[in-house]
Design a protein around this motif. Structure first.
Motif, short mmCIF file in Angstrom:
data_model
loop_
_atom_site.label_atom_id
_atom_site.label_comp_id
_atom_site.label_asym_id
_atom_site.label_seq_id
_atom_site.Cartn_x
_atom_site.Cartn_y
_atom_site.Cartn_z
N ALA A 135 44.97 -140.84 -0.78
CA ALA A 135 46.25 -140.18 -1.09
C ALA A 135 46.84 -139.55 0.17
O ALA A 135 48.04 -139.66 0.41
N VAL A 136 46.01 -138.92 0.99
CA VAL A 136 46.49 -138.31 2.23
C VAL A 136 46.99 -139.40 3.18
O VAL A 136 48.10 -139.32 3.71
N LEU A 137 46.18 -140.41 3.41
CA LEU A 137 46.55 -141.45 4.37
C LEU A 137 47.79 -142.22 3.92
O LEU A 137 48.60 -142.64 4.75
N ASP A 138 47.95 -142.39 2.60
CA ASP A 138 49.12 -143.09 2.04
C ASP A 138 50.31 -142.17 1.84
O ASP A 138 51.38 -142.63 1.45
N ARG A 139 50.09 -140.86 2.05
CA ARG A 139 51.11 -139.84 1.78
C ARG A 139 51.61 -139.97 0.34
O ARG A 139 52.79 -139.91 0.06
N ASP A 140 50.65 -140.12 -0.55
CA ASP A 140 50.93 -140.17 -1.99
C ASP A 140 50.96 -138.73 -2.49
O ASP A 140 49.95 -138.18 -2.92
N TRP A 141 52.12 -138.12 -2.38
CA TRP A 141 52.27 -136.69 -2.65
C TRP A 141 51.91 -136.34 -4.08
O TRP A 141 51.19 -135.37 -4.32
N THR A 142 52.40 -137.09 -5.05
CA THR A 142 52.06 -136.79 -6.44
C THR A 142 50.60 -137.11 -6.73
O THR A 142 49.95 -136.42 -7.51
N GLY A 143 50.07 -138.12 -6.06
CA GLY A 143 48.66 -138.43 -6.20
C GLY A 143 47.79 -137.28 -5.73
O GLY A 143 46.76 -136.96 -6.34
N MET A 144 48.21 -136.63 -4.65
CA MET A 144 47.46 -135.47 -4.15
C MET A 144 47.44 -134.36 -5.19
O MET A 144 46.40 -133.73 -5.42
#
Length: 114
Positions: free
Chosen positions: A57-66
C-alpha cells in the motif's frame, strides 16, 4: 486499490493493526528519515516491520488501502507530503472527489450527514 468511503474509524483494533505503518509514517517528520525513505522505500518499510500488505500500500501509494490496514490519516499525511500531496488531495481520495471538489465542499460548510 481501496475504495473511497466516509466511515474510516481508527479504533483500538485498527490502531494496533496499523502500529508499524503509523510509526513509519510518523518517522518521516525528520529530514534524515525522509532522505533514507527516498533512497530505498522498500527497505525503509522493512526496517519498520510493515506487513506485506502495508508495504505494498505504501509503495503503491494506495491511500485508502493504508487506512484499511490501520493507518491514521494524520500519520499518512506525512507520507503524502513526501509526494507533495495536499490534505485536500487526500480528502478527495477518501471521499471520491477531486481535490478541488473537496476544497469547495469544505468552503461551503462541508458535507452534511444525516
Amino acid at each position: 486499490m481501496g475504495q473511497a468511503r466516509d466511515d474510516y474509524v481508527l479504533d483500538l483494533a485498527a490502531s494496533r493493526r496499523g502500529y508499524a505503518l503509523n510509526r513509519m509514517c510518523l518517522s518521516l517528520k525528520d529530514a534524515a528519515n525522509r532522505e533514507r525513505f527516498s533512497a530505498d522505500e522498500a527497505a525503509y518499510c522493512d526496517a519498520y516491520g510493515l506487513s506485506p500488505e502495508q508495504k505494498k500500500a505504501v509503495l503503491d501509494r494506495d491511500w485508502t488501502g493504508m487506512l484499511d490496514l490501520g493507518a491514521s490519516i494524520f500519520y499518512t499525511f506525512k507520507l503524502a507530503m513526501m509526494d507533495q500531496k495536499s490534505m485536500q488531495y487526500l480528502g478527495g481520495v477518501f471521499t471520491g472527489m477531486t481535490a478541488e471538489e473537496f476544497a469547495a465542499a469544505l468552503r461551503s460548510g462541508g458535507r452534511k450527514f444525516g
